[in-house]
Write an enzyme that holds these catalytic residues in place. Structure first.
Site, short mmCIF file in Angstrom:
data_model
loop_
_atom_site.label_atom_id
_atom_site.label_comp_id
_atom_site.label_asym_id
_atom_site.label_seq_id
_atom_site.Cartn_x
_atom_site.Cartn_y
_atom_site.Cartn_z
N HIS A 183 0.71 -1.18 -0.34
CA HIS A 183 0.10 -0.28 -0.17
C HIS A 183 1.39 1.30 -0.03
O HIS A 183 2.32 1.10 0.37
CB HIS A 183 -0.74 -0.34 0.86
N LYS B 161 -10.34 0.03 9.98
CA LYS B 161 -9.91 -0.82 9.69
C LYS B 161 -10.92 -1.68 10.66
O LYS B 161 -11.16 -3.38 10.20
CB LYS B 161 -8.96 -1.38 8.72
#
Length: 491
Positions: free
Chosen positions: A159, A258
């Site tokens: 990421h 998350k």
């Protein structure tokens, strides 16, 4: 675009478990390996907004099928209730003698301790610094790597939070992944042998394909070459537990949003020495012991990097979420764990997509032994943004489209313009996977019912009669004047 009949699947609402560990009556299936029955019918745990209805084109409303957990997961009901109970007692953390302030300070530090225990922190060696999110945590560690300690090594599958934090300082090396996971580990070892390395920064699970990396093996490999390991656990931790002491991982970074705790907090946890020696991440109150006009005596411990008024609710929410996830991994009465629940749903989704012409799931390594509930795919002949808009407008399904903050990986996978990603979580249901498969099948075999156009902000229906302002007004929110062609859902 072609015209087709409406996909009309009535929304169903399985029973919500009444209490922690309760085992509701839900459909089960048998694992592909012939294992024990696995929960797949309804949600594994209650989440906020699980039964919210959203408007479709033409005025109909359906239950929203949330397949975008990898971007931001809804709050667990237990987390929201914990935060709600705390609100009346909120005071200034570490800044007051009043009872609310003392209670807030106690709750904040108790949350820090709970996080430390939950992630297997090493006593007296590891500290938990409460930050904003995984990106914030990674940037904090980037400023804490000792000068001259060696390079920082990452893979190209990362990421952007893990790729970009190390740019600028000399010695950032990116290792291209190999066609297999085994080959990728070999390339990583070659990079460690080639030059002195201070840190290996690695994802725990790909945010694009869900494939899980062998973090304990990578930690052992790094240590053999004198390096430390940071695991970006933003995607891994909501699906699998992590234990710093057991795996040998030196640092872990993750986000509350998350982790079913979307209250604006994150965590960097790990070895104390680098963080104690680093310059304070932010300059301000709370990070100091004494200030004069000529100098500053900075605080030690986590406070050194937590200047300003801390996020009490975010910290408590993360601690509560981790507690709830631990309970789900060790349930009473034979209820399925989050791993079993998710594996069954992921298998159901992949099996369904395999039967839709032109839909191609993405994978990095054919030999990856494990994956979380994230499935990325392309639809032949259809741009990802258009498919995402179609799924939302005509079927009430939320997925992510684009490049997922992983541009180099998407290029390597042969999809430089992006893909679609369906991600599962504790609130996911078998019906959600089935709805997505059916909607995609309709798109590729019959076409969409409405016309879509590319706009400055992406693809959208050319004639959108959904009244989002009225829909938001039901929750007491406004984005403009309410009222329009379509009535808000639930009226």
């Amino acid at each position: 675009m072609s015209t087709a009949s409406t996909l009309d699947r009535p929304a169903t609402t399985p029973a919500t478990p009444p209490a922690r560990h309760a085992t509701p009556s839900r459909p089960t299936t048998t694992d592909a390996d012939g294992g024990a029955p696995t929960l797949v019918g309804g949600p594994l745990a209650p989440v906020v907004g699980a039964d919210v209805e959203v408007p479709l084109l033409g005025g109909r409303c359906v239950r929203y099928a949330n397949l975008d957990y990898a971007a931001t997961a809804p709050a667990l009901r237990a987390v929201a209730e914990r935060v709600e109970r705390l609100l009346p007692l909120t005071g200034s953390v570490h800044r007051g003698a009043g009872i609310p302030s003392r209670a807030a300070s106690t709750a904040y530090e108790a949350a820090r301790d709970a996080v430390h225990r939950s992630i297997g922190g090493r006593p007296d060696e590891d500290v938990v610094v409460l930050v904003r999110n995984t990106t914030d945590a990674t940037n904090l560690l980037a400023r804490s790597v000792p000068a001259g300690a060696g390079d920082v090594v990452t893979l190209d599958v990362e990421h952007h939070a893990t790729l970009l934090a190390w740019r600028g300082p000399a010695g950032h090396r990116v290792v291209p992944h190999a066609p297999t996971l085994a080959g990728t580990i070999e390339r990583l070892e070659q990079a460690l042998r080639a030059r002195r390395t201070a840190l290996v920064a690695i994802t725990g699970a790909s945010n694009v394909t869900g494939e899980v990396l062998p973090i304990a093996r990578i930690a052992a490999l790094a240590h053999a070459h004198g390096a430390r390991v940071l695991v970006d656990a933003a995607q891994l931790l909501p699906h699998r537990s992590i234990d710093l002491a057991a795996t040998g991982v030196d640092y872990v970074a993750f986000s509350g949003h998350k982790l079913y705790a979307p209250y604006g907090a994150g965590v960097l946890a790990g070895r104390r020495d680098w963080l104690e020696a680093a310059a304070p991440y932010l300059a301000g109150g709370g990070a100091v012991r004494d200030v004069t006009l000529d100098g500053t005596l900075w605080a030690s411990g986590p406070a050194r990097h937590e200047a300003g008024t801390p996020n009490l609710l975010g910290a408590v929410a993360i601690a509560e979420a981790l507690h709830e996830l631990e309970d789900l991994d060790a349930p009473d009465g034979g209820a399925a764990t989050r791993d079993a629940h998710e594996r069954a749903l992921r298998r159901r989704l992949l099996d369904g997509l395999a039967g839709v012409p032109g839909v191609d799931p993405l994978a990095i390594w054919p030999d990856a032994p494990d994956a979380i509930g994230v499935v990325a795919f392309t639809v032949e002949g259809h741009e990802p943004g258009l498919v995402g808009a179609y799924l939302s407008a005509e079927h009430g399904i939320g997925v992510r489209d684009g490049r997922f903050c992983a541009h180099p990986l998407l290029r390597r996978l042969g999809t430089p313009s992006g893909a679609l990603r369906a991600s599962l979580g504790l609130g996911s249901r078998a019906e959600d996977a089935d709805r997505l498969v059916a909607a995609l099948r309709q798109l590729v075999t019959e076409g969409s019912r409405h016309v879509y156009a590319r706009t400055a902000s992406g693809w959208a229906p050319a004639d959108d009669d959904r009244d989002e302002a009225a829909w938001l007004a039901r929750a007491g929110l406004t984005i403009g004047a309410a009222g329009g062609a379509a009535a808000p859902c639930g009226d």
